[in-house]
Enzyme design. Structure first.
Site, PDB file in Angstrom:
ATOM      1  N   SER A   1     -15.110  -4.688  -2.647  1.00 54.97           N
ATOM      2  CA  SER A   1     -14.093  -5.552  -3.263  1.00 54.97           C
ATOM      3  C   SER A   1     -13.953  -6.828  -2.452  1.00 54.97           C
ATOM      4  CB  SER A   1     -12.747  -4.832  -3.313  1.00 54.97           C
ATOM      5  OG  SER A   1     -11.724  -5.785  -3.554  1.00 54.97           O
TER       6      SER A   1
ATOM      7  N   HIS B   1     -17.209  -5.700  -6.402  1.00 55.51           N
ATOM      8  CA  HIS B   1     -16.007  -5.500  -7.214  1.00 55.51           C
ATOM      9  C   HIS B   1     -15.199  -6.796  -7.173  1.00 55.51           C
ATOM     10  CE1 HIS B   1     -12.766  -3.027  -8.962  1.00 55.51           C
ATOM     11  NE2 HIS B   1     -11.941  -3.671  -8.148  1.00 55.51           N
TER      12      HIS B   1
ATOM     13  N   ASP C   1     -11.845  -8.619  -8.292  1.00 52.93           N
ATOM     14  CA  ASP C   1     -10.468  -8.379  -8.742  1.00 52.93           C
ATOM     15  C   ASP C   1      -9.845  -9.639  -9.322  1.00 52.93           C
ATOM     16  OD1 ASP C   1      -9.882  -5.612  -8.052  1.00 52.93           O
ATOM     17  OD2 ASP C   1     -10.166  -6.228  -5.972  1.00 52.93           O
TER      18      ASP C   1
ATOM     19  N   MET D   1      -6.472 -11.315 -10.899  1.00 53.40           N
ATOM     20  CA  MET D   1      -5.011 -11.136 -10.937  1.00 53.40           C
ATOM     21  C   MET D   1      -4.343 -12.392 -11.468  1.00 53.40           C
ATOM     22  SD  MET D   1      -4.558  -9.397  -7.235  1.00 53.40           S
ATOM     23  CE  MET D   1      -5.457  -7.898  -6.805  1.00 53.40           C
TER      24      MET D   1
ATOM     25  N   HIS E   1     -12.667  -6.382 -12.477  1.00 45.93           N
ATOM     26  CA  HIS E   1     -11.468  -5.563 -12.686  1.00 45.93           C
ATOM     27  C   HIS E   1     -10.347  -6.498 -13.132  1.00 45.93           C
ATOM     28  CE1 HIS E   1      -8.326  -2.715 -10.608  1.00 45.93           C
ATOM     29  NE2 HIS E   1      -8.187  -2.776 -11.918  1.00 45.93           N
TER      30      HIS E   1
ATOM     31  N   MET F   1      -6.861  -7.412 -13.972  1.00 48.60           N
ATOM     32  CA  MET F   1      -5.440  -7.049 -13.843  1.00 48.60           C
ATOM     33  C   MET F   1      -4.650  -8.225 -14.397  1.00 48.60           C
ATOM     34  SD  MET F   1      -5.805  -5.370 -10.083  1.00 48.60           S
ATOM     35  CE  MET F   1      -7.280  -6.316  -9.772  1.00 48.60           C
TER      36      MET F   1
ATOM     37  N   MET G   1      -7.032   3.982  -9.943  1.00 49.40           N
ATOM     38  CA  MET G   1      -6.419   3.250  -8.838  1.00 49.40           C
ATOM     39  C   MET G   1      -5.656   4.211  -7.942  1.00 49.40           C
ATOM     40  SD  MET G   1      -5.713  -0.539  -9.831  1.00 49.40           S
ATOM     41  CE  MET G   1      -5.858  -0.701  -8.071  1.00 49.40           C
TER      42      MET G   1
ATOM     43  N   ASP H   1     -10.295   3.205  -6.511  1.00 54.00           N
ATOM     44  CA  ASP H   1     -10.045   1.839  -6.039  1.00 54.00           C
ATOM     45  C   ASP H   1      -8.722   1.765  -5.291  1.00 54.00           C
ATOM     46  OD1 ASP H   1     -10.035  -0.896  -5.712  1.00 54.00           O
ATOM     47  OD2 ASP H   1      -9.638  -1.379  -7.817  1.00 54.00           O
ATOM     48  N   GLY H   2      -8.806   1.501  -3.986  1.00 54.91           N
ATOM     49  CA  GLY H   2      -7.610   1.268  -3.198  1.00 54.91           C
ATOM     50  C   GLY H   2      -7.453   2.209  -2.021  1.00 54.91           C
ATOM     51  N   GLY H   3      -7.411   1.647  -0.829  1.00 58.44           N
ATOM     52  CA  GLY H   3      -7.143   2.449   0.364  1.00 58.44           C
ATOM     53  C   GLY H   3      -8.264   3.386   0.774  1.00 58.44           C
TER      54      GLY H   3
ATOM     55  N   GLY I   1     -12.415  -2.613   0.006  1.00 61.30           N
ATOM     56  CA  GLY I   1     -12.160  -4.000   0.373  1.00 61.30           C
ATOM     57  C   GLY I   1     -11.893  -4.145   1.853  1.00 61.30           C
ATOM     58  N   SER I   2     -10.634  -3.938   2.242  1.00 61.92           N
ATOM     59  CA  SER I   2     -10.233  -4.260   3.617  1.00 61.92           C
ATOM     60  C   SER I   2     -10.969  -3.430   4.668  1.00 61.92           C
ATOM     61  CB  SER I   2      -8.724  -4.101   3.773  1.00 61.92           C
ATOM     62  OG  SER I   2      -8.311  -2.850   3.314  1.00 61.92           O
TER      63      SER I   2
HETATM   64  C1  DX5 Z   1      -6.057  -3.855  -5.751  1.00 62.48           C
HETATM   65  C2  DX5 Z   1      -7.507  -4.024  -6.065  1.00 62.48           C
HETATM   66  C3  DX5 Z   1      -8.465  -3.318  -5.154  1.00 62.48           C
HETATM   67  C4  DX5 Z   1      -8.331  -3.680  -3.721  1.00 62.48           C
HETATM   68  C5  DX5 Z   1      -9.081  -2.709  -2.853  1.00 62.48           C
HETATM   69  O1  DX5 Z   1      -5.296  -4.377  -6.804  1.00 62.48           O
HETATM   70  O2  DX5 Z   1      -7.783  -3.588  -7.378  1.00 62.48           O
HETATM   71  O3  DX5 Z   1      -9.787  -3.515  -5.606  1.00 62.48           O
HETATM   72  O4  DX5 Z   1      -8.795  -4.966  -3.448  1.00 62.48           O
HETATM   73  O5  DX5 Z   1      -8.908  -3.116  -1.549  1.00 62.48           O
HETATM   74  P1  DX5 Z   1      -8.634  -2.112  -0.356  1.00 62.48           P
HETATM   75  O6  DX5 Z   1      -9.911  -1.383  -0.121  1.00 62.48           O
HETATM   76  O7  DX5 Z   1      -8.251  -3.019   0.753  1.00 62.48           O
HETATM   77  O8  DX5 Z   1      -7.507  -1.192  -0.779  1.00 62.48           O
HETATM   78 ZN    ZN Z   2      -9.845  -3.548  -8.033  1.00 60.56          ZN
END
Ligand code: DX5
Ligand code: ZN
Length: 228
Positions: free
Chosen positions: A9, A34, A36, A38, A68, A70, A139, A177-179, A199-200
């Site tokens: 991501s 990925h 994102d 927003m 993705h 959102m 998610m 997706d996430g954490g 991502g992070s």
């Molecule tokens: C959150 C996103 C994720 C996010 C994942 O809204 O959809 O894709 O960036 O990032 P990490 O891995 O940092 O949770």
């Molecule tokens: Zn995402």
């Protein structure tokens, strides 16, 4: 095809040099990207639009990109992201009045079709649209920000979705997706995911290659059943 895919991501990448950072994560072993999107309406944040995706394609990023969305609404953005070079487009059921039509629109524009569920969104929609899906994206954080912690109830939800996929006739990827981190990726795989959006955990490290390798190693152990 690989049993597990790592999708990076780029929300947590360095936006001042997004092309270079995206290349770097792919060279470090990520299988796909990925992306994102927003809109400060569906989620309380703003990120990137189709122009940014197009710029990455012009920068010779050839890997699969899953977009993705959102945003609300979504339908008007689907052709734009398809033209910009998306491979997958994933939407949330709450973002459209007519989900079935939106999923058809993604396919009509030549992209693979993804459906995403936020942590508290019931998965009942699946029963009516399974035949249209290439990917289900669960998610495990509330959409809107990178760097949040994995919500544990996502594991039960993953198992439920895995059962539904396995008892269907369809070949659908199951993404989380996430954490996702090196520490929890094996348990997430055991619960049924085969695409890991990260991502992070990658971009906040100073050695992408090492993090990705550690994740692949954790997944290898699952592959060989050593964790059971
Ligand atoms: C959150 C996103 C994720 C996010 C994942 O809204 O959809 O894709 O960036 O990032 P990490 O891995 O940092 O949770
Ligand atoms: Zn995402």
């Amino acid at each position: 095809m690989k049993k597990f895919l790592l999708s990076s991501s780029i929300l947590s990448a360095d936006f001042a040099c997004l092309g270079e950072d995206t290349k770097k994560v792919l060279e470090s072993g990520a299988d796909m990207i990925h992306f994102d999107v927003m809109d400060n309406h569906f989620v309380p944040n703003l990120s990137m639009g189709p122009m940014v995706l197009k710029a990455l394609r012009n920068y010779n990023i050839h890997a699969d990109i899953d977009v993705h969305l959102m945003t609300k609404p979504v339908d008007n953005l689907i052709p734009q992201f398809a033209d910009a070079g998306a491979n997958y487009i994933t939407v949330h059921p709450e973002s459209t009045y007519h989900l079935d039509r939106t999923l058809d629109l993604i396919k009509f524009h030549g992209c693979k079709v993804g459906l995403s569920f936020s942590p508290a969104t019931p998965i009942g929609f699946l029963d009516y649209v399974m035949d249209k899906l290439d990917m289900i994206l669960l998610m495990s954080v509330n959409p809107g920000f990178g760097g949040q912690s994995f919500i544990p109830s996502a594991l039960d939800k993953l198992r439920e979705i895995r059962k539904k996929i396995d008892s269907s006739a369809y070949n659908i990827l199951l993404a989380v997706d996430g954490g996702v981190t090196v520490n929890n990726i094996a348990n997430i795989a055991l619960a049924g995911a085969n695409v890991f959006i990260i991502g992070s955990a990658i971009f906040n490290s100073d050695n992408y290659k090492k993090v990705i390798k550690n994740m692949h190693n954790a997944l290898e152990i699952v592959n060989y059943g050593a964790i059971h």
